[in-house]
Design a protein around this motif. Structure first.
Motif, PDB file in Angstrom:
ATOM      1  N   LEU A 236       0.838  -1.204   0.000  1.00  0.00           N
ATOM      2  CA  LEU A 236       0.000   0.000   0.000  1.00  0.00           C
ATOM      3  C   LEU A 236       0.873   1.254   0.000  1.00  0.00           C
ATOM      4  O   LEU A 236       0.594   2.230  -0.705  1.00  0.00           O
ATOM      5  CB  LEU A 236      -0.939  -0.016   1.214  1.00  0.00           C
ATOM      6  N   LYS A 237       1.931   1.179   0.804  1.00  0.00           N
ATOM      7  CA  LYS A 237       2.823   2.343   0.910  1.00  0.00           C
ATOM      8  C   LYS A 237       3.527   2.598  -0.431  1.00  0.00           C
ATOM      9  O   LYS A 237       3.545   3.732  -0.928  1.00  0.00           O
ATOM     10  CB  LYS A 237       3.859   2.068   2.006  1.00  0.00           C
TER      11      LYS A 237
ATOM     12  N   LYS B  10      -7.949  -2.333   5.994  1.00  0.00           N
ATOM     13  CA  LYS B  10      -8.784  -1.633   6.988  1.00  0.00           C
ATOM     14  C   LYS B  10      -8.083  -0.383   7.491  1.00  0.00           C
ATOM     15  O   LYS B  10      -8.691   0.674   7.634  1.00  0.00           O
ATOM     16  CB  LYS B  10      -9.037  -2.577   8.184  1.00  0.00           C
ATOM     17  N   GLU B  11      -6.799  -0.529   7.759  1.00  0.00           N
ATOM     18  CA  GLU B  11      -6.023   0.608   8.282  1.00  0.00           C
ATOM     19  C   GLU B  11      -6.075   1.799   7.330  1.00  0.00           C
ATOM     20  O   GLU B  11      -5.916   2.940   7.740  1.00  0.00           O
ATOM     21  CB  GLU B  11      -4.555   0.188   8.511  1.00  0.00           C
ATOM     22  N   GLN B  12      -6.284   1.521   6.043  1.00  0.00           N
ATOM     23  CA  GLN B  12      -6.336   2.586   5.030  1.00  0.00           C
ATOM     24  C   GLN B  12      -7.779   2.893   4.612  1.00  0.00           C
ATOM     25  O   GLN B  12      -7.996   3.572   3.608  1.00  0.00           O
ATOM     26  CB  GLN B  12      -5.530   2.169   3.793  1.00  0.00           C
ATOM     27  N   GLY B  13      -8.727   2.343   5.318  1.00  0.00           N
ATOM     28  CA  GLY B  13     -10.138   2.554   4.974  1.00  0.00           C
ATOM     29  C   GLY B  13     -10.519   1.902   3.653  1.00  0.00           C
ATOM     30  O   GLY B  13     -11.458   2.332   2.974  1.00  0.00           O
TER      31      GLY B  13
ATOM     32  N   GLY C  26     -13.154  -3.990   1.922  1.00  0.00           N
ATOM     33  CA  GLY C  26     -14.472  -4.068   1.287  1.00  0.00           C
ATOM     34  C   GLY C  26     -14.516  -3.320  -0.032  1.00  0.00           C
ATOM     35  O   GLY C  26     -15.441  -3.488  -0.819  1.00  0.00           O
ATOM     36  N   LYS C  27     -13.499  -2.492  -0.286  1.00  0.00           N
ATOM     37  CA  LYS C  27     -13.487  -1.719  -1.545  1.00  0.00           C
ATOM     38  C   LYS C  27     -12.615  -2.397  -2.599  1.00  0.00           C
ATOM     39  O   LYS C  27     -12.766  -2.144  -3.788  1.00  0.00           O
ATOM     40  CB  LYS C  27     -12.973  -0.302  -1.286  1.00  0.00           C
ATOM     41  N   ILE C  28     -11.678  -3.222  -2.116  1.00  0.00           N
ATOM     42  CA  ILE C  28     -10.755  -3.895  -3.039  1.00  0.00           C
ATOM     43  C   ILE C  28     -10.974  -5.406  -2.931  1.00  0.00           C
ATOM     44  O   ILE C  28     -10.887  -5.954  -1.835  1.00  0.00           O
ATOM     45  CB  ILE C  28      -9.293  -3.529  -2.675  1.00  0.00           C
TER      46      ILE C  28
ATOM     47  N   THR D 201     -15.637  -8.079   3.295  1.00  0.00           N
ATOM     48  CA  THR D 201     -14.235  -7.621   3.267  1.00  0.00           C
ATOM     49  C   THR D 201     -13.309  -8.618   2.550  1.00  0.00           C
ATOM     50  O   THR D 201     -12.153  -8.318   2.286  1.00  0.00           O
ATOM     51  CB  THR D 201     -13.694  -7.366   4.694  1.00  0.00           C
ATOM     52  N   GLN D 202     -13.797  -9.801   2.268  1.00  0.00           N
ATOM     53  CA  GLN D 202     -13.050 -10.753   1.426  1.00  0.00           C
ATOM     54  C   GLN D 202     -14.005 -11.220   0.334  1.00  0.00           C
ATOM     55  O   GLN D 202     -15.202 -11.400   0.585  1.00  0.00           O
ATOM     56  CB  GLN D 202     -12.541 -11.945   2.273  1.00  0.00           C
TER      57      GLN D 202
END
Ligand code: BGC
Length: 357
Positions: free
Chosen positions: A229-230, A255-258, A261-263, A282-283
């Protein structure tokens, strides 16, 4: 004086025991030595039970507890005995546990290797004692293995990639692999790339991060996913993770990046936590491998082989040394639409647990 008497008594007892006598002067009845075949293996007394040894890498993931319990039950159901040892991911310990099982008079050894290469030593040691070896779920490489039973692990990866590319046909993909020491991790990845490579070649899909997760731990997958992610400034469209344990780490990082569930995220094993994540969104998917079928098939092959039966298989898998006779069962892709007709219908998880709020 009392002390001296005690010493004399101890010495006397020692002398008597060395002479094979009991303290009361009776001759001790030494157990009759078991007859031994030319290869050093114990010959069973008529009616004596077949004994199967089960040497496991770990009991860390939920599935391995099922494997252990169901395999033992299946072996016992066939009138044989089963002794299980698990090595907590420690190669040296797994080898010494296998030696212990051999010394306990097992007739056949079933191994779930932690390390595909290191466990070749186990096969050699068992063979020296005249004991055949079956690799269970994971292949042992570069050894004269007698049989390999698993799922079609390349297909596991293909199922993951097919499900995710249906949802994300174009975009930036992350691959979070399993343990580099596990042959399966390589097969899963091969399966994924069988599907992704033509899309990569077309320019539709880019791999923006690709890393193994040491020992399959969620903690290592979490570190990998944070790094992904970074490095991409959160510009990721899909994640394929080699199993559900690692997918747990992936979802935590998202989750830490909000972004949970979106990816879309793929996993494997149909672990309860993963199936719950699928329900929660979320999966995206998991791959269900019916462990009960694997244990029943493996137990039956193990007991038949231990009795000296010759086993014929349709498939052979090359382990770097020989073509190993193999049995490969079929994995099943599971998403929200078929949880009920697969894992719940099979009793792998209860409806109550899966849909628990
Ligand atoms: C198994 C997977 C499991 C992983 C980690 C693999 O060899 O096939 O089902 O999740 O090991 O234990």
């Amino acid at each position: 004086m009392v002390k001296r008497l005690k010493i004399v008594a101890v010495l006397l007892a020692l002398l008597l025991s060395l002479a094979g006598c009991k303290g009361d002067g009776e001759k001790a009845v030494a157990p009759a030595p078991k007859p031994v075949a030319a290869n050093g293996k114990e010959i069973k007394h008529p009616g004596e039970k077949i004994k199967i040894g089960f040497s496991m890498d770990t009991l860390l993931e939920e599935r391995w507890l099922k494997d252990r319990d169901l395999f033992k039950k299946a072996v016992e159901g066939m009138g044989a005995e089963c002794e299980v040892m698990a090595a907590n991911g420690d190669d040296a310990l797994q080898i010494s546990q296998a030696e212990t099982l051999i010394s306990h008079g097992i007739d056949l050894l079933v191994v779930v290797p932690h390390n595909a290469e290191a466990t070749a030593a186990i096969v050699n040691k068992a063979h020296q004692a005249g004991i055949k070896v079956i690799a269970y779920d994971r292949l042992v490489k570069n050894a004269d293995l007698d049989l390999y039973i698993s799922f079609d692990n390349e297909e596991v990866g293909e199922l993951q990639a097919k499900e995710i590319t249906k949802r994300v046909p174009k975009g930036r993909y992350v691959y979070i692999g399993g343990a580099i020491t596990d042959n399966n991790a390589h097969l899963f990845k091969k399966g994924v790339f069988n599907v992704l490579q033509p899309l990569i070649d077309k320019g539709d899909i880019q791999i923006v991060y690709d890393q193994w997760s040491k020992d399959w731990t969620p903690a290592n997958a979490l570190i990998n996913m944070r790094e992904a992610l970074k490095a991409t400034h959160n510009r990721i469209d899909a994640v394929i993770s080699a199993n559900d344990a690692t997918a747990g780490g992936v979802v935590q990082a998202l989750k830490e990046q909000g972004l949970a569930g979106k990816i879309p995220v793929a996993g494997q094993d149909a672990e309860l936590a993963a199936v719950q994540r699928i329900v929660q969104g979320t999966q995206t998917m998991t791959v269900y491998k019916p462990i009960k079928s694997l244990t029943i098939e493996a137990a039956s092959l193990a007991v038949r082989m231990a009795k000296g039966e010759k086993i014929d298989t349709d498939k052979k898998v090359n382990n770097g040394k020989i073509e190993v006779p193999s049995v490969l069962l079929s994995p099943i892709a599971v998403d929200k639409s078929n949880i009920d007709s697969t894992v719940i219908a099979d009793g792998y998880h209860s409806r109550e647990d899966v849909y628990k709020k």
